[in-house]
Design a protein around this motif. Structure first.
Motif, PDB file in Angstrom:
ATOM      1  N   PRO A  49      -5.657 -14.619   4.547  1.00  0.00           N
ATOM      2  CA  PRO A  49      -4.307 -14.162   4.927  1.00  0.00           C
ATOM      3  C   PRO A  49      -3.759 -12.986   4.126  1.00  0.00           C
ATOM      4  CG  PRO A  49      -4.349 -16.538   4.535  1.00  0.00           C
ATOM      5  CD  PRO A  49      -5.694 -16.017   4.189  1.00  0.00           C
ATOM      6  N   THR A  50      -4.218 -12.797   2.925  1.00  0.00           N
ATOM      7  CA  THR A  50      -3.680 -11.699   2.111  1.00  0.00           C
ATOM      8  C   THR A  50      -4.447 -10.389   2.312  1.00  0.00           C
ATOM      9  OG1 THR A  50      -5.041 -12.292   0.203  1.00  0.00           O
ATOM     10  CG2 THR A  50      -2.819 -13.280   0.339  1.00  0.00           C
ATOM     11  N   GLU A  51      -5.514 -10.446   3.099  1.00  0.00           N
ATOM     12  CA  GLU A  51      -6.350  -9.262   3.292  1.00  0.00           C
ATOM     13  C   GLU A  51      -6.021  -8.562   4.609  1.00  0.00           C
ATOM     14  OE1 GLU A  51      -8.119  -8.178   0.845  1.00  0.00           O
ATOM     15  OE2 GLU A  51      -7.832 -10.001  -0.322  1.00  0.00           O
ATOM     16  N   ASP A  52      -6.252  -7.270   4.637  1.00  0.00           N
ATOM     17  CA  ASP A  52      -6.078  -6.465   5.844  1.00  0.00           C
ATOM     18  C   ASP A  52      -7.382  -5.743   6.143  1.00  0.00           C
ATOM     19  OD1 ASP A  52      -3.305  -6.889   6.498  1.00  0.00           O
ATOM     20  OD2 ASP A  52      -2.829  -5.744   4.691  1.00  0.00           O
TER      21      ASP A  52
ATOM     22  N   TYR B 157       6.192  -5.396  13.061  1.00  0.00           N
ATOM     23  CA  TYR B 157       5.055  -4.687  12.489  1.00  0.00           C
ATOM     24  C   TYR B 157       5.288  -4.359  11.012  1.00  0.00           C
ATOM     25  CZ  TYR B 157       3.052  -4.218  17.158  1.00  0.00           C
ATOM     26  OH  TYR B 157       2.508  -4.464  18.395  1.00  0.00           O
ATOM     27  N   ARG B 158       6.510  -4.071  10.639  1.00  0.00           N
ATOM     28  CA  ARG B 158       6.829  -3.806   9.228  1.00  0.00           C
ATOM     29  C   ARG B 158       6.570  -5.069   8.394  1.00  0.00           C
ATOM     30  NH1 ARG B 158      12.095  -2.739   9.421  1.00  0.00           N
ATOM     31  NH2 ARG B 158      11.688  -0.651  10.185  1.00  0.00           N
ATOM     32  N   ARG B 159       7.044  -6.238   8.897  1.00  0.00           N
ATOM     33  CA  ARG B 159       6.833  -7.514   8.180  1.00  0.00           C
ATOM     34  C   ARG B 159       5.348  -7.834   8.027  1.00  0.00           C
ATOM     35  NH1 ARG B 159      10.872  -9.285  11.556  1.00  0.00           N
ATOM     36  NH2 ARG B 159       9.382 -10.398  12.887  1.00  0.00           N
ATOM     37  N   GLU B 160       4.566  -7.474   9.050  1.00  0.00           N
ATOM     38  CA  GLU B 160       3.132  -7.754   9.030  1.00  0.00           C
ATOM     39  C   GLU B 160       2.342  -6.709   8.234  1.00  0.00           C
ATOM     40  OE1 GLU B 160       1.482 -10.458  10.288  1.00  0.00           O
ATOM     41  OE2 GLU B 160       3.472 -11.283  10.709  1.00  0.00           O
TER      42      GLU B 160
ATOM     43  N   GLU C 228      -8.859  -3.257   3.458  1.00  0.00           N
ATOM     44  CA  GLU C 228      -7.963  -2.331   2.764  1.00  0.00           C
ATOM     45  C   GLU C 228      -8.053  -2.509   1.252  1.00  0.00           C
ATOM     46  OE1 GLU C 228      -3.349  -2.004   3.060  1.00  0.00           O
ATOM     47  OE2 GLU C 228      -4.270  -0.985   4.767  1.00  0.00           O
ATOM     48  N   ASN C 229      -8.218  -3.738   0.811  1.00  0.00           N
ATOM     49  CA  ASN C 229      -8.300  -4.059  -0.613  1.00  0.00           C
ATOM     50  C   ASN C 229      -9.719  -3.778  -1.114  1.00  0.00           C
ATOM     51  OD1 ASN C 229      -8.423  -5.209  -3.135  1.00  0.00           O
ATOM     52  ND2 ASN C 229      -7.878  -7.271  -2.470  1.00  0.00           N
ATOM     53  N   PRO C 230      -9.917  -2.756  -1.943  1.00  0.00           N
ATOM     54  CA  PRO C 230     -11.263  -2.441  -2.423  1.00  0.00           C
ATOM     55  C   PRO C 230     -11.838  -3.523  -3.338  1.00  0.00           C
ATOM     56  CG  PRO C 230      -9.636  -1.035  -3.498  1.00  0.00           C
ATOM     57  CD  PRO C 230      -8.904  -1.833  -2.466  1.00  0.00           C
ATOM     58  N   GLU C 231     -10.986  -4.400  -3.853  1.00  0.00           N
ATOM     59  CA  GLU C 231     -11.445  -5.495  -4.716  1.00  0.00           C
ATOM     60  C   GLU C 231     -12.066  -6.633  -3.904  1.00  0.00           C
ATOM     61  OE1 GLU C 231     -11.181  -5.223  -8.124  1.00  0.00           O
ATOM     62  OE2 GLU C 231     -10.469  -3.205  -7.631  1.00  0.00           O
ATOM     63  N   PHE C 232     -11.745  -6.697  -2.612  1.00  0.00           N
ATOM     64  CA  PHE C 232     -12.275  -7.757  -1.764  1.00  0.00           C
ATOM     65  C   PHE C 232     -13.737  -7.466  -1.469  1.00  0.00           C
ATOM     66  CE2 PHE C 232     -13.125  -9.899   2.281  1.00  0.00           C
ATOM     67  CZ  PHE C 232     -12.680 -11.173   1.993  1.00  0.00           C
TER      68      PHE C 232
END
Length: 138
Positions: free
Chosen positions: A49-52, A110-113, A68-72
């Motif tokens: 859920p925290t990843e995009d 979309y802003r919230r998401e 989006e998260n390079p650490e993932f």
């Protein structure tokens, strides 16, 4: 219908010429591909859920995607879990649901998401209503 793509729930009031399309048709394949992108996005949000995920471009008959998260770290296990969850979503036969919202509400959603590219796009279209799609839950 009369040479325009219409959703399967479009109501026909008068005589029309209807041609059904499938994935052998260019438009049908594009619809199928967008559906798979949508399922992938849902699977990512369900499992991580925290990843995009960003679906970048076509490559060798597939799609190149990045988190989006390079650490993932994308491992074989992550890919297997996503594929399995997408298959479960298909097996559940959950319908894609289209909802018409005032554009201001869609922009806020979309802003919230965190979907800022969609937010920006809608702000520049100057429409009163916007179609928003989701997957119905059981």
């Amino acid at each position: 219908m009369n040479n325009k793509i219409r959703s399967l729930n479009y109501e026909v009031y008068h005589n029309k010429v209807i041609t059904f399309i499938d994935i052998t048709d260019t438009s049908g394949y594009a619809i199928y591909e967008r559906s798979l992108n949508f399922l992938l996005y849902k699977a990512v949000k369900d499992l991580y859920p925290t990843e995009d995920i960003i679906i970048k471009h076509s490559i060798s008959g597939g799609k190149y995607c990045e988190f989006e998260n390079p650490e993932f770290k994308v491992s074989k296990d992550v890919v297997t879990r996503l594929l399995q969850h997408m298959k479960e979503l298909v097996a559940a036969d959950l319908p894609f649901v289209r909802e018409e919202l005032p554009t201001e509400e869609a922009v806020a959603l979309y802003r919230r998401e965190g979907l800022f590219d969609k937010e920006k796009l809608l702000k520049n279209r100057h429409l009163f209503y916007t179609s928003v799609y989701g997957i119905e839950h059981t």
